[in-house]
Design an enzyme around this catalytic site. Structure first.
Site, PDB file in Angstrom:
ATOM      1  CE  LYS A 156      25.915   0.780  23.780  1.00  0.00           C
ATOM      2  NZ  LYS A 156      27.062  -0.163  23.795  1.00  0.00           N
ATOM      3  CG  ASN A 157      26.632  -1.534  20.074  1.00  0.00           C
ATOM      4  OD1 ASN A 157      27.110  -0.899  21.000  1.00  0.00           O
ATOM      5  ND2 ASN A 157      25.938  -2.660  20.254  1.00  0.00           N
TER       6      ASN A 157
ATOM      7  CG  ASP B 270      22.622  -5.791  22.510  1.00  0.00           C
ATOM      8  OD1 ASP B 270      23.026  -6.595  23.369  1.00  0.00           O
ATOM      9  OD2 ASP B 270      23.391  -5.033  21.878  1.00  0.00           O
TER      10      ASP B 270
ATOM     11  NE  ARG C 261      30.134  -9.010  26.437  1.00  0.00           N
ATOM     12  CZ  ARG C 261      29.593  -7.819  26.261  1.00  0.00           C
ATOM     13  NH1 ARG C 261      29.117  -7.156  27.270  1.00  0.00           N
ATOM     14  NH2 ARG C 261      29.553  -7.286  25.061  1.00  0.00           N
TER      15      ARG C 261
ATOM     16  CB  CYS D 119      30.544  -7.725  31.905  1.00  0.00           C
ATOM     17  SG  CYS D 119      29.601  -8.403  30.560  1.00  0.00           S
TER      18      CYS D 119
ATOM     19  CB  ILE E 119      24.494 -14.113  22.053  1.00  0.00           C
ATOM     20  CG1 ILE E 119      23.606 -14.157  20.807  1.00  0.00           C
ATOM     21  CG2 ILE E 119      25.810 -13.375  21.804  1.00  0.00           C
ATOM     22  CD1 ILE E 119      24.251 -14.655  19.543  1.00  0.00           C
TER      23      ILE E 119
ATOM     24  NE  ARG F  35      27.959   0.876  29.474  1.00  0.00           N
ATOM     25  CZ  ARG F  35      27.826  -0.405  29.101  1.00  0.00           C
ATOM     26  NH1 ARG F  35      27.309  -1.284  29.906  1.00  0.00           N
ATOM     27  NH2 ARG F  35      28.251  -0.797  27.925  1.00  0.00           N
TER      28      ARG F  35
HETATM   29  C1  UD1 Z   1      28.707  -6.711  20.703  1.00  0.00           C
HETATM   30  C2  UD1 Z   1      27.842  -5.543  21.081  1.00  0.00           C
HETATM   31  C3  UD1 Z   1      26.854  -5.951  22.167  1.00  0.00           C
HETATM   32  C4  UD1 Z   1      26.078  -7.191  21.726  1.00  0.00           C
HETATM   33  C5  UD1 Z   1      27.006  -8.301  21.251  1.00  0.00           C
HETATM   34  C6  UD1 Z   1      26.264  -9.469  20.632  1.00  0.00           C
HETATM   35  C7  UD1 Z   1      29.242  -3.600  20.681  1.00  0.00           C
HETATM   36  C8  UD1 Z   1      30.051  -2.489  21.272  1.00  0.00           C
HETATM   37  N1  UD1 Z   1      28.703  -4.463  21.541  1.00  0.00           N
HETATM   38  O1  UD1 Z   1      29.442  -7.099  21.864  1.00  0.00           O
HETATM   39  O2  UD1 Z   1      25.964  -4.867  22.395  1.00  0.00           O
HETATM   40  O3  UD1 Z   1      25.317  -7.674  22.812  1.00  0.00           O
HETATM   41  O4  UD1 Z   1      27.911  -7.791  20.249  1.00  0.00           O
HETATM   42  O5  UD1 Z   1      25.513  -9.060  19.562  1.00  0.00           O
HETATM   43  O6  UD1 Z   1      29.054  -3.674  19.486  1.00  0.00           O
HETATM   44  N2  UD1 Z   1      33.324 -14.358  22.390  1.00  0.00           N
HETATM   45  C9  UD1 Z   1      34.365 -15.215  22.717  1.00  0.00           C
HETATM   46  N3  UD1 Z   1      35.645 -14.795  22.491  1.00  0.00           N
HETATM   47  C10 UD1 Z   1      35.928 -13.575  21.949  1.00  0.00           C
HETATM   48  C11 UD1 Z   1      34.857 -12.721  21.598  1.00  0.00           C
HETATM   49  C12 UD1 Z   1      33.559 -13.152  21.825  1.00  0.00           C
HETATM   50  O7  UD1 Z   1      34.144 -16.312  23.216  1.00  0.00           O
HETATM   51  O8  UD1 Z   1      37.108 -13.262  21.775  1.00  0.00           O
HETATM   52  C13 UD1 Z   1      31.931 -14.792  22.620  1.00  0.00           C
HETATM   53  C14 UD1 Z   1      31.209 -13.910  23.651  1.00  0.00           C
HETATM   54  O9  UD1 Z   1      31.480 -14.310  24.987  1.00  0.00           O
HETATM   55  C15 UD1 Z   1      29.760 -14.140  23.261  1.00  0.00           C
HETATM   56  C16 UD1 Z   1      29.831 -14.262  21.723  1.00  0.00           C
HETATM   57  O10 UD1 Z   1      31.184 -14.601  21.431  1.00  0.00           O
HETATM   58  O11 UD1 Z   1      29.281 -15.345  23.795  1.00  0.00           O
HETATM   59  C17 UD1 Z   1      29.471 -13.024  20.962  1.00  0.00           C
HETATM   60  O12 UD1 Z   1      30.139 -11.921  21.525  1.00  0.00           O
HETATM   61  P1  UD1 Z   1      30.582 -10.661  20.674  1.00  0.00           P
HETATM   62  O13 UD1 Z   1      29.860 -10.603  19.382  1.00  0.00           O
HETATM   63  O14 UD1 Z   1      32.067 -10.595  20.629  1.00  0.00           O
HETATM   64  O15 UD1 Z   1      30.060  -9.458  21.599  1.00  0.00           O
HETATM   65  P2  UD1 Z   1      30.707  -8.052  21.711  1.00  0.00           P
HETATM   66  O16 UD1 Z   1      31.394  -7.743  20.426  1.00  0.00           O
HETATM   67  O17 UD1 Z   1      31.478  -7.946  22.988  1.00  0.00           O
END
Ligand code: UD1
Length: 417
Positions: free
Chosen positions: A22-23, A305, A122, A117, A327, A397
């Site tokens: 999916k990702n 995950d 996030r 969420c 995370i 999902r």
């Molecule tokens: C992706 C994955 C999700 C997985 C996560 C962590 C997809 C579609 N989803 O989510 O399944 O659980 O990586 O491996 O690939 N953060 C910030 N600011 C930002 C972006 C992120 O503070 O602008 C923080 C987030 O709150 C979190 C950390 O960084 O604490 C990592 O998040 P991130 O890697 O961005 O997760 P996703 O990409 O949303």
């Protein structure tokens, strides 16, 4: 609302085939915005998140053609709308990945802020900061990100914190920027590597995929391409854990063992035996499960995950374990539900302390997010009696045909209204 009913206590055996990731599929689908040519993605899993993204892309004017099961051809040459509504982004945060491609290809985008969420705040501040570094003007108004740039200009952006979809957004945007972009502290996940490989096969010039430091030389246009999506490593580990806790002898097919190396090494500590082949593995669960302590980390570490699923393994282990979630700040929602099933789990900040019990009991429980629902299924497989899991739309999902796959290996699972 649909529920899942599981009669626990049946050993699992046979073989299970893992679906496409999916990702990996989601970012590659958004990458199609960057080209006016046909892009074919094979092995797209049949999931609610995929359907949501197709709805969003179609609403912008993307032409989507289903070739056969899992194979879709996308053509973005007639995209007119650069708008992603709150309705769609709130159901799936990954929709934020249309931002970089729209901005790079069309010079503008209006994308809803995702909001919080179930697993934490996030934010998407780093996506925005990175795109601003590439010269985009960005304004937040009425809950929307309004972004514009005549043409993005290559620059250097180092993520203060690793972000998977953040890296995807900047990487995609930089492919069409003028000049060279360098991304520091980039995500190294296999899904990001495959996104980069797709972009390179479309004519992008990206180096350093899978490393902390990625460099991209911008090009004028991107061409068509075709790619087979990598297997879903999170589904693979979920099935491995199912096999172990249900005292199974299971073959798990369509995996990339390199993508799950650290999780497998960790899981070995519980006493499970693995035979690993090129694209499959055979596992045998131990008579007595030993506890495994770990912390979640960006790739190649233990993925957040699979934290909830590994916790279920520890609930019935012979001894105590500690699980540190590094995370997301609120990813322990499954603990309350597992406790209702007899698990003994305490929380100290971002660490869960699990004291193994001899067995779990069945209960009516509620899924709170995608991976939490997978954990509750695992718990149901080993609980005494009938477990009913509510709100399983979370499950749909991210897990393709999960009931069918579990039924085929001997689980007693059915869906009810
Ligand atoms: C992706 C994955 C999700 C997985 C996560 C962590 C997809 C579609 N989803 O989510 O399944 O659980 O990586 O491996 O690939 N953060 C910030 N600011 C930002 C972006 C992120 O503070 O602008 C923080 C987030 O709150 C979190 C950390 O960084 O604490 C990592 O998040 P991130 O890697 O961005 O997760 P996703 O990409 O949303």
């Amino acid at each position: 609302m649909k529920k899942l009913v599981i009669n626990g206590g049946y050993p699992l055996s046979g073989s299970v085939k893992i679906s496409g990731s999916k990702n990996a599929a989601l970012p590659m689908m958004t990458a199609c915005i960057l080209s006016d040519h046909n892009i074919t993605l094979n092995g797209i899993p049949d999931l609610a998140d995929v359907k949501t993204l197709i709805t969003l892309l179609d609403s912008m004017g993307m032409k989507t053609k289903k070739n056969h099961k899992g194979s879709f051809t996308f053509n973005a040459s007639e995209i007119e709308s650069k708008f992603a509504s709150y309705e769609l982004v709130k159901t799936m945060r990954a929709s934020i990945m249309v931002l970089g491609p729209l901005l790079a290809k069309h010079g503008e985008a209006k994308v809803s802020l995702p909001g919080g969420c179930a697993i934490g705040a996030r934010p998407v501040d780093l996506h925005i900061e990175g795109l601003e570094k590439l010269g985009a003007s960005i304004e937040i108004k009425d809950g929307y990100i309004l972004a514009s740039a005549e043409r993005l200009i290559g620059s250097t952006y180092s993520f203060p914190k690793k972000s998977v979809t953040g890296t995807a957004n900047i990487l995609m945007a930089a492919t069409l920027a003028e000049g060279e972009t360098e991304i520091g502290n980039a995500a190294c996940e296999p899904e990001i590597v495959q996104l980069g490989e797709l972009l390179n096969s479309m004519g992008a010039k990206i180096e350093g995929l899978g490393e902390d430091f990625i460099s991209i030389e911008g090009v004028e246009n991107l061409e068509g391409a075709e790619i087979e999506i990598i297997p879903d490593r999170i589904e693979a580990i979920t099935m491995i854990i199912a096999g172990i806790i249900a005292q199974g002898e299971l073959k798990v097919e369509n995996i990339n063992p390199l993508h799950i190396q650290q999780p497998i090494e960790l899981i070995r500590q519980c006493g499970a035996k693995f035979e690993i082949f090129e694209d499959s593995l055979f596992l045998k669960g131990p008579d007595t499960i030993l506890p495994i302590s770990f912390e979640t980390n960006p790739y190649p570490g233990i993925p957040t995950d699979i934290q909830a699923q590994l916790m279920v393994l520890n609930t019935i282990a012979h001894g105590d374990s500690k699980i540190k979630e590094t995370i997301f700040e609120n990813r322990f929602m499954h603990i309350l539900e597992l406790k209702r099933m007899g698990a003994n789990i305490g929380i100290d900040g971002n660490t869960a302390i699990v004291r193994g019990v001899s067995k779990l009991n069945s209960a009516q429980v509620m899924a709170t997010d995608l991976r939490a629902s997978a954990a509750l299924i695992l718990a149901g497989l080993i609980a005494d009696g009938k477990t009913i899991i509510d709100r399983i739309y979370h499950l749909d999902r991210g897990y393709e045909n999960i009931e069918e796959k579990l039924l085929n290996i001997g689980a007693k699972v059915r869906r009810i209204d």
